[in-house]
Design a protein around this motif. Sequence first.
Motif, PDB file in Angstrom:
ATOM      1  N   LEU A   1     -52.298  80.164 -32.399  1.00 29.65           N
ATOM      2  CA  LEU A   1     -53.080  79.972 -33.620  1.00 29.65           C
ATOM      3  C   LEU A   1     -52.195  79.945 -34.867  1.00 29.65           C
ATOM      4  N   SER A   2     -51.137  80.741 -34.858  1.00 27.78           N
ATOM      5  CA  SER A   2     -50.250  80.757 -36.035  1.00 27.78           C
ATOM      6  C   SER A   2     -49.552  79.405 -36.200  1.00 27.78           C
ATOM      7  N   TYR A   3     -49.221  78.759 -35.063  1.00 24.06           N
ATOM      8  CA  TYR A   3     -48.629  77.417 -35.143  1.00 24.06           C
ATOM      9  C   TYR A   3     -49.650  76.414 -35.687  1.00 24.06           C
ATOM     10  N   THR A   4     -50.890  76.518 -35.176  1.00 19.88           N
ATOM     11  CA  THR A   4     -51.934  75.600 -35.643  1.00 19.88           C
ATOM     12  C   THR A   4     -52.161  75.766 -37.137  1.00 19.88           C
ATOM     13  N   ARG A   5     -52.223  77.011 -37.597  1.00 23.52           N
ATOM     14  CA  ARG A   5     -52.403  77.260 -39.032  1.00 23.52           C
ATOM     15  C   ARG A   5     -51.251  76.645 -39.830  1.00 23.52           C
ATOM     16  N   ALA A   6     -50.028  76.782 -39.324  1.00 23.93           N
ATOM     17  CA  ALA A   6     -48.854  76.233 -40.023  1.00 23.93           C
ATOM     18  C   ALA A   6     -48.934  74.711 -40.079  1.00 23.93           C
TER      19      ALA A   6
ATOM     20  N   GLY B   1     -62.311  75.480 -33.490  1.00 28.72           N
ATOM     21  CA  GLY B   1     -61.669  76.245 -34.553  1.00 28.72           C
ATOM     22  C   GLY B   1     -62.006  75.788 -35.955  1.00 28.72           C
ATOM     23  N   LYS B   2     -63.089  75.029 -36.104  1.00 27.39           N
ATOM     24  CA  LYS B   2     -63.454  74.475 -37.412  1.00 27.39           C
ATOM     25  C   LYS B   2     -63.688  75.584 -38.443  1.00 27.39           C
ATOM     26  N   THR B   3     -64.482  76.576 -38.067  1.00 30.07           N
ATOM     27  CA  THR B   3     -64.790  77.671 -38.999  1.00 30.07           C
ATOM     28  C   THR B   3     -63.536  78.480 -39.310  1.00 30.07           C
ATOM     29  N   THR B   4     -62.762  78.789 -38.275  1.00 26.82           N
ATOM     30  CA  THR B   4     -61.559  79.604 -38.452  1.00 26.82           C
ATOM     31  C   THR B   4     -60.542  78.923 -39.356  1.00 26.82           C
ATOM     32  N   LEU B   5     -60.303  77.639 -39.135  1.00 28.89           N
ATOM     33  CA  LEU B   5     -59.244  76.942 -39.865  1.00 28.89           C
ATOM     34  C   LEU B   5     -59.658  76.518 -41.269  1.00 28.89           C
TER      35      LEU B   5
ATOM     36  N   VAL C   1     -43.097  75.745 -37.150  1.00 27.15           N
ATOM     37  CA  VAL C   1     -43.471  75.432 -35.771  1.00 27.15           C
ATOM     38  C   VAL C   1     -42.224  74.966 -35.011  1.00 27.15           C
ATOM     39  N   PRO C   2     -41.931  75.546 -33.847  1.00 28.85           N
ATOM     40  CA  PRO C   2     -40.776  75.090 -33.064  1.00 28.85           C
ATOM     41  C   PRO C   2     -40.912  73.615 -32.702  1.00 28.85           C
TER      42      PRO C   2
ATOM     43  N   VAL D   1     -55.753  67.309 -34.745  1.00 27.28           N
ATOM     44  CA  VAL D   1     -55.133  68.593 -34.408  1.00 27.28           C
ATOM     45  C   VAL D   1     -55.741  69.116 -33.112  1.00 27.28           C
ATOM     46  N   ASN D   2     -54.892  69.382 -32.139  1.00 29.67           N
ATOM     47  CA  ASN D   2     -55.327  69.901 -30.845  1.00 29.67           C
ATOM     48  C   ASN D   2     -55.157  71.412 -30.822  1.00 29.67           C
ATOM     49  N   THR D   3     -56.283  72.129 -30.820  1.00 26.53           N
ATOM     50  CA  THR D   3     -56.248  73.588 -30.758  1.00 26.53           C
ATOM     51  C   THR D   3     -56.408  74.079 -29.316  1.00 26.53           C
ATOM     52  N   GLY D   4     -56.316  73.138 -28.359  1.00 26.00           N
ATOM     53  CA  GLY D   4     -56.525  73.479 -26.949  1.00 26.00           C
ATOM     54  C   GLY D   4     -55.274  73.952 -26.242  1.00 26.00           C
ATOM     55  N   TRP D   5     -54.917  73.264 -25.168  1.00 29.81           N
ATOM     56  CA  TRP D   5     -53.878  73.786 -24.275  1.00 29.81           C
ATOM     57  C   TRP D   5     -52.549  73.038 -24.411  1.00 29.81           C
ATOM     58  N   THR D   6     -51.482  73.741 -24.111  1.00 26.71           N
ATOM     59  CA  THR D   6     -50.139  73.187 -24.158  1.00 26.71           C
ATOM     60  C   THR D   6     -49.368  73.678 -22.933  1.00 26.71           C
TER      61      THR D   6
END
Length: 529
Positions: free
Chosen positions: A441-446, A238-242, A478-479, A424-429
């Motif tokens: 993705l919205s949580y990662t952005r936040a 997600g380097k480009t996206t973020l 983020v919750p 930052v982990n953009t993978g699995w939860t």
Amino acid sequence: MSSIGIKSELTQLINGQNVHLQLSVPRLVEKVLNRNEGILTASGAVRAETGKYTGRSPKDKFIVEEPSVKDKIEWGSVNQPISSDVFEKLYTKVIKYLQSRDEIFVFKGFAGADEKYRLPIQVVNEYAWHNLFAHQLFIRPSAEELAKHQTEFTVVSAPGFKANPEVDGTKSETFIIVSFERKIVLIGGTEYAGEMKKSIFSVMNYVLPEADILSMHCSANVGIEGDVALFFGLSGTGKTTLSADPNRRLIGDDEHGWSPNGVFNVEGGCYAKTAGLSVEKEPQIYNAITFGSVLENVIVDPDSREPLYDDTTLTENTRAAYPIQAIDNIVEPSIAGHPSVIVFLTADAFGVLPPISKLTKEQAMYHFLSGYTSKLAGTERGVTSPEATFSTCFGAPFLPLPAARYAEMLGKKIDEHGVQVFLVNTGWTGGEYGVGSRMNLSYTRAMVQAALNGELENVETVQDKVFGLSIPLHVPGVPDEVLQPNKTWSDEKAYYAKAKELAGKFDQNFSKFSHVDKLIKQLGGPIAK
């Protein structure tokens, strides 16, 4: 052959009757079309195919074993040695081959946006579309700069020249050879244009640290207040996206130097992946692909000439090359101050790393050296379950010097400038790949936004029991229950088993860094196995 002899042959080549020097984009596009090297797409971009090589050829990359670099290079599977004799014989053959072509193309420009540290380069191409690629990816000189240009490093690219391994001392028909003493990159046997870009990056990864400048494989942007952020991450993290943020200006998307003055872009363009590209997902990239851009291996509708970005028939590694000026929200020139925040991105398919954690200097150096992410099932033949993959300093294929050199420079700069570093982990939860779900993705952005805004500097944290990472207990937007990965799994015992499995892989990978300060492993690595 001496360096003088090498330069003499090169001078004769560049002054030949078949040479086109510094052609404009429209003239290069005309050449591409007239020579049937590519086609024009609906957006005005040129589409070219690269034949059987649709990506880099790391096993065919060499560095000439020369006295001045012999004791500095980290020799091995990445930096394979080749003799001066082999290089010189092959170089002479390639020069003669190019002299026999009807046309060749030469671009003069720079690597490095900071004038104090930039490297004057020239690129000699057999193909017009490769020269267009070089024009868009490297820094283009003004008329005044061109008049004063004194080339220090030359890329000579002859895709149509195929080496004979038994005669030429290569491993295949393809070769990418760097000679630091002769200041030549010699490329043959492959049409993949990315070899030119990454070869110059490899050169800069040697040249810049020698001048006490940290070279980095990362994207960078700057906020309204002038605060700079760096984003490191391997493909799919997600380097480009973020790093593409409407509220922050882009410094560069891939390669940077960090000097005593701050951060600067190494390149003058972007080389973006286009598989699945849409105006909804990546509007900046989509809209940047206009006249003069280069599309590699993208399928195009034969009638409308619209690129079909979802069609990856030729390769998953479809690409677009365009000048950074095609992006609206940029810093120009591509120079900014010292970073206040560094973000390491990982897509952890084991589902055990926290979605965001704060790193100490030692942890930052440890994770920088590790360069971890996951390969997913189905992405490569033989990969049937998630696999941990590590790429030193998030750029192992392009590092000529020992990894510790880059890590030590990073640690020093973190101390000097009080930089906050986050993983930052953009993978699995909620479970590993196939059981849990991809991070929202919205949580990662936040989370990234909170890190950049300084909202996590004094937030209460809890220490992860396996990796020793400091996990914020609260992040705006983020919750809370998302932040601690052990609490997102239905079976906490299964979580800790999987976390310790990944920790073991980190340890196993890090064992190769025997020359690294032991404190980095002791204070930066996992605390439970």
